[in-house]
Design an enzyme around this catalytic site. Sequence first.
Site, PDB file in Angstrom:
ATOM      1  N   ASP A   1      38.769  -1.450  28.520  1.00 19.74           N
ATOM      2  CA  ASP A   1      39.391  -2.496  27.745  1.00 19.74           C
ATOM      3  C   ASP A   1      38.491  -2.727  26.528  1.00 19.74           C
ATOM      4  O   ASP A   1      37.343  -2.302  26.524  1.00 19.74           O
ATOM      5  CB  ASP A   1      39.446  -3.734  28.651  1.00 19.74           C
ATOM      6  CG  ASP A   1      39.990  -4.923  27.927  1.00 19.74           C
ATOM      7  OD1 ASP A   1      40.932  -4.732  27.150  1.00 19.74           O
ATOM      8  OD2 ASP A   1      39.474  -6.031  28.158  1.00 19.74           O
ATOM      9  N   LYS A   2      38.996  -3.368  25.522  1.00 17.51           N
ATOM     10  CA  LYS A   2      38.131  -3.589  24.377  1.00 17.51           C
ATOM     11  C   LYS A   2      37.532  -4.993  24.380  1.00 17.51           C
ATOM     12  O   LYS A   2      36.319  -5.163  24.458  1.00 17.51           O
ATOM     13  CB  LYS A   2      38.905  -3.368  23.078  1.00 17.51           C
ATOM     14  CG  LYS A   2      38.014  -3.375  21.842  1.00 17.51           C
ATOM     15  CD  LYS A   2      38.797  -3.108  20.603  1.00 17.51           C
ATOM     16  CE  LYS A   2      39.669  -4.269  20.200  1.00 17.51           C
ATOM     17  NZ  LYS A   2      38.955  -5.461  19.798  1.00 17.51           N
TER      18      LYS A   2
ATOM     19  N   PHE B   1      51.408 -19.430  26.821  1.00 14.34           N
ATOM     20  CA  PHE B   1      51.208 -18.040  26.434  1.00 14.34           C
ATOM     21  C   PHE B   1      51.529 -17.125  27.614  1.00 14.34           C
ATOM     22  O   PHE B   1      51.236 -17.443  28.755  1.00 14.34           O
ATOM     23  CB  PHE B   1      49.745 -17.842  26.044  1.00 14.34           C
ATOM     24  CG  PHE B   1      49.410 -16.425  25.684  1.00 14.34           C
ATOM     25  CD1 PHE B   1      49.643 -15.961  24.398  1.00 14.34           C
ATOM     26  CD2 PHE B   1      48.883 -15.562  26.630  1.00 14.34           C
ATOM     27  CE1 PHE B   1      49.346 -14.657  24.079  1.00 14.34           C
ATOM     28  CE2 PHE B   1      48.592 -14.255  26.309  1.00 14.34           C
ATOM     29  CZ  PHE B   1      48.826 -13.816  25.019  1.00 14.34           C
TER      30      PHE B   1
ATOM     31  N   ASP C   1      45.047  -5.038  21.189  1.00 17.30           N
ATOM     32  CA  ASP C   1      44.915  -5.371  19.761  1.00 17.30           C
ATOM     33  C   ASP C   1      45.770  -4.471  18.893  1.00 17.30           C
ATOM     34  O   ASP C   1      46.226  -3.425  19.323  1.00 17.30           O
ATOM     35  CB  ASP C   1      43.453  -5.207  19.342  1.00 17.30           C
ATOM     36  CG  ASP C   1      42.664  -6.449  19.619  1.00 17.30           C
ATOM     37  OD1 ASP C   1      43.302  -7.502  19.828  1.00 17.30           O
ATOM     38  OD2 ASP C   1      41.425  -6.368  19.650  1.00 17.30           O
TER      39      ASP C   1
ATOM     40  N   ASP D   1      37.733  -6.820  31.808  1.00 12.73           N
ATOM     41  CA  ASP D   1      37.225  -8.135  32.180  1.00 12.73           C
ATOM     42  C   ASP D   1      38.322  -9.159  32.426  1.00 12.73           C
ATOM     43  O   ASP D   1      38.067 -10.201  32.993  1.00 12.73           O
ATOM     44  CB  ASP D   1      36.298  -8.665  31.088  1.00 12.73           C
ATOM     45  CG  ASP D   1      37.067  -9.052  29.850  1.00 12.73           C
ATOM     46  OD1 ASP D   1      38.042  -8.339  29.525  1.00 12.73           O
ATOM     47  OD2 ASP D   1      36.724 -10.055  29.219  1.00 12.73           O
TER      48      ASP D   1
END
Lengths: 346, 1117
Positions: free
Chosen positions: B391-392, B535, B671, B792
């Site tokens: 993941d980033k 959200f 993203d 995470d």
Amino acid sequence: MNMRFYRTTMKEEGNSANRPSNTAFTQQRLPAWQPMLSAGVVIPGFLLIGLAFIGIGVGLLITSRSIQVLELDYTGTETSSPCYQCTMSNQSNCVCKLSFSIGTLFKGPVFFYYGLTNYFQNQRKYGVSKDFNQLIGDVSYFKSPSSDCQPYQRVNGKPIVPCGAIANSMFNDTFKLYQIINGKEELVPFDGKGIAWWTDYNIKYRNPDYTPLKNAFNDTEKPVFWTKPAYELDTSDASNNGFINQDFLVWMRRAALPNFRKLYRRITEGNYKDGLPAGNYSLEISYNYPVISFEGTKKVTFSNVSWMGGQNEFLGIAYLVIGSMCVVMSVVMLIVYAKFRFPEED
Amino acid sequence: MLRWIRQQLGFDPPHQSDTRTVYVANRFPQNGHYIPQRFADNRIISSKYTVWNFVPKNMFEQFRRIANFYFLIIFLVQLMIDTPTSPITSGLPLFFVITVTAIKQGYEDWLRHKADNEVNGAPVFVVRSGSLVQTRSKNIRVGDIVRVAKDETFPVDLVLLSSDRADGTCHITTASLDGETNLKTHFSVPETSVCQSVSQLEALQAVVECQQPEADLYRPLGPENLLLRGARLKNTKEIFGVAVYTGMESKMALNYKCKSQKRSAVEKSMNTFLIIYLVILLFEAILSTILKYAWQAEEKWNEPFYNQKTEQERNSSPILKFISDFLAFLVLYNFIIPISLYVTVEMQKFLGSFFIGWDLDLYHEESDQKAQVNTSDLNEELGQVEYVFTDKTGTLTENEMHFRECSIKGTKYREVNGKLLPEGMTDDSPDGSVIGDEVLFLKAVSLCHTVQISYDQPDLPLGASDPFSHVNGFSSNHMEYYASSPDEKALVEATKRWSLNCCFNYYILKITIFCRRQQLFLWIPRYKLLHLLEFDANRRRMSVILQTPSGGTVLFTKGAESAILPFATSGEIEKTRLHVDEFALKGLRTLVVACRHFSPEEYMDVDKRLTAARTALQQREEKLQEAFDFIERDLQLLGATAVEDKLQDKVQETIEALRLAGIKVWVLTGDKHETAVSVSLSCGHFHRTMNILELLQQRSDNELNLSKEIFLYGHLFLFACRIKEDHVIQHGLVVDGASLSLALREHEKLFMEVCKNCSAVLCCRMAPLQKAKVVRLLKTSPEKPITLAIGDGANDVSMIQEAHVGIGIMGKEGRQAVRNSDYAIARFKFLAKLLLVHGHFYYIRIATLVQYFFYKNVCFITPQFLYQFFCLFSQQTLYDSVYLTLYNICFTSLPILVYSLFEQLVHPHVLQSKPCLYRDIRKNSLLSFRTFLYWTVLGFCHAFIFFFGSYILMGEDTTLMGNGQMFGNWTFGTLVFTVMVITVTLKIALETHFWTWMHHFVTWGSIAFYFIFSLFYGGIIWPFLHTQDMYFVFVQLLSSGSAWFAIIIIVIICLSPDVFKKVLYRHLQPTSTQKSQVLEVMVFVLSPHDCSLITDESRRNITVIMTSSVTVLIVLC
């Protein structure tokens, strides 16, 4: 350096409850010897081992060669054999004589073995076919032998003592050795003591506590193949009678392989203390034990022993071969090492 | 009746209705229409066993294992038929193995019981018969009214009835459930919020109608009435609630899901090997049986006069005899399947995994977190990883957001010294004060969020009268924001910095806008929060509907640019899009902000739809989705924000190390692609020199689906060609979610082909499920590579669970990823040590362990097989029963266990500084068929040498003792066994590179133990033994000089070719691991003292030699 370390540990106390402890064990930093099998270590090692082994091999071979062995087959399958007539059926109490001569002094003490081939004492069913409780002299088992003994458990409804296949098949050829001196036969005295393991004789096997021994065997039957009951195995010597008869003990220790030798007597006494002198001998065999049915052979062996036992070339040769192979391997490694001295980084 | 039985057996779900009806305080209606429903009690049971069912249940579970079951069968066979060994020989090891496992599992279960008791016995206050009664947590029933005080955790899922506040609200934190530390406001129904005392509650007659229990944490009962078990009450003195879901039906308990069992590649090959050995075993048994009958065809061998058969044996049926002989051989050879393999592997994994948690290098000082092992089953898989999916946000980056820039109405602004300045202006330029559109934008940013504030004095009468009082209360730095998303926090903090101070307290919003330079004019408008549209990952936006001070209704929405721009109808759309792209190019995270004004009629409609959707009992999710889609459209675009997320420490080095180790790194992020690419570049995932291939969905959606596919296919094809042409240049692939799903659907093979040839792949705009899909795709591709996923956040959970190894980062986004992971670490950089050092070690250890186990059992049982050729296939055992039993559990068990816990092939520093060493063990190389063959053949060779060495020695049928006496069959077996124990122990000693005192202790100790045990065992007449076959056999053997010489020579014959082979391979075909061992030794020669003596010139030489292990040199000097 120390100061800094100290300070960090001080700081930890505040909010580092989870900090793993910094010990050699937890950090996998235990002091360790890290040997590496590189040519530099192994070549001298191999060379040393090789040379040592060659030395040992030579020593073992010399020791083994110094041992005298005389082996005589008396099965009697060939018509020329003196025991041939004994192989005929229904010969009871057949006696045959084997003549041989010894060229040089057969150094004493001389051990006299009998040997059988193709005889499988190591079969499982055969091996378990005994009742240990009988053999330690527990008379309660005389009446009801272990079922392991079948089919040698009972005969005519009476229990067999000692029961089982091993005891039943006890080797019953007997031997007498004569030296022929001036045409006269002189009996070479045999020593029947010390042919079985000391522990077997003294501890493992026991006679029942009865005098006379015969009483313990009331209402029991001798093994079917036996000519006399257990308490008459050696009537002359009470300490060699019954279950602690040494011939019996020797037989009860099963051989590992189908071709085997068992110790019969030692020649340690009288004129023959130092060995069998050169000359002609005659071996009187009372031939009872049938082996023809399973293509077995019977033989007797005279041998003296060294500290390493009887003649055994295997060890000496093995040491010599392995020793020289180690030397050869170290030479090969040396060549490789010289050529590819360092594994190059690429 | 039948139905009742079916219910009890679990065929029919016990709850027939879709909803459950809870009568508050169990005051049931009097009119008799009531059908009592049965609910679980409030006992939490995480334990698997009770005292009563432990033995049967644990036994059942253990015997489900194929190996244990096999040994059970063997044991039963031994009990039933006449077999060569007593049932004890296989019963005892089986018992030992089962006991060890049972003790381990029992201990773990005892810990769970203890935890359960603590939870179930916790004191709680319940309203019963008009007063507060203290009772234990486990006694709470559905319908009970429970009182919870401040900072207590909820013992049960409660519906909030009232709190000490007049408005019936309370704050909770769900940190222990999902790790979100932000405060959440929960409401009670206005009708019950007045019942603030026990007596008032006593009079309450109410019914709660709710859904049947389900696991989803994020689908609470109604609009925030449900207080979940495990959450903690904050900022509120006390609350009353009615228990609706108890015990195992509470949401927390329903989320205790058993993790899917992941099996490592080693375990899979282990099972293959087991099957091969089973085949060998069957082959040996069948061969022996056939040969036995071939032999017995001749009468003289069948029944020699000295060993006659019983009547029963003669008369039994030949088929039965054949089968029983076959089974007897099976029993005789059954030890070829290593019984203690599983238990040793299990112990190795369990004990070995402690080293990860203990490692100081994996400990993060700042957050005080050490690495965490959730499953020890996959330790060795860490050494096999070929693909890393990361993941980033929060994984490569810190997830610590700082506001950098924004775009308002087509103008770019930058934050300079805490002030927001239009582009091109400097700090000194005259005041461009905040006006008009800017204010609207700032309002949107400061109002549209779910951030909570923690204040130092929480009991201040907020929300109440004087606006000044809390402005003062907050004015200083007392405020701390709790946000579930770091982006929001960054934005709110930023608005605070630019003197737009806001606080968001339950449903009254207050905004105080300070003018710059404190010469304030104070403006305290009040906004009323009407609706919050939370959200979610699919919508990728969130909204608030507010009542403005002037009475109008406005919707503010913010979210990903792809989620908002399509719905925007007015505003500077094109310019904003341009700016968003520019921000993204700088690696900033962007959010777009928009608003929509409602007319009163419109709002009525919206309100109706929302309320209807929220109170729906079924398909609430879908209905809400529809309502949200209806509301969030026709937006007026206000602007965009750009937030920077700092890269974590040493990400570049770590990625580089992984790449050198032959691991392909894929970044999967949600993203947008420009952001992702720029972060990829900055973290070293993409190099500047890399040829970057982009596979992106065309923005203009006017093309037909068909042409899109053709377009995609064309691109893929083109890429494949380019990659083939260009071997020299490294390629990087960027693909976005939409193209990916299309590519996966239509051209999977071609896509995989391209991906595999790219050294770096970046997937952006990925939905969580897509991440898992990519992982699964790689996992199931023909090469079956081992994958690792690291992330995470909750959106990474599916990927973490899908991959062979899932790693959670203990980040800021809660603990969901950590809870679902196999291993959890605090920082991305720890991955390098975890894989390169720990993974490498564990793999080597366990691979050798497995191979060695098979080897030592081949050595063990083959002589027994060979012996059958010399005893008429009568199933005579070569070794005594006690030796058969103890070989695996005593004589040879410890050296391999210690080896498999502590072996270090190369120094850890070397492993870390030379990642390429990781390639040496890739593709399960130590368990490849070739290595397996080597060990098996070696085992057979050694067994032949043991047996025939002893055979030749004894087979010359001369005496081996100085007193001329002869040995028997047990001495022969003991000789073979002695040689075997020594050789097998020394073999593992040869494999050991890291000799600590423990290795010395167990290696020499095992051999010594064997001798001492044998002397002891043979030295006593054992009263309970059936026969005394072994009496003094060992002593007699040792009293023979020849036997000693034979033992030495046989051991040397076995081991010297092995040493020779090792040396030759080391010099002719050294693996890089071996090369680095050489370097290591050279390095270790230099103690720090020596280093100080090194002159400059020689230092240069040393550096030349060790260019690749410079770090080691530095470390040591």
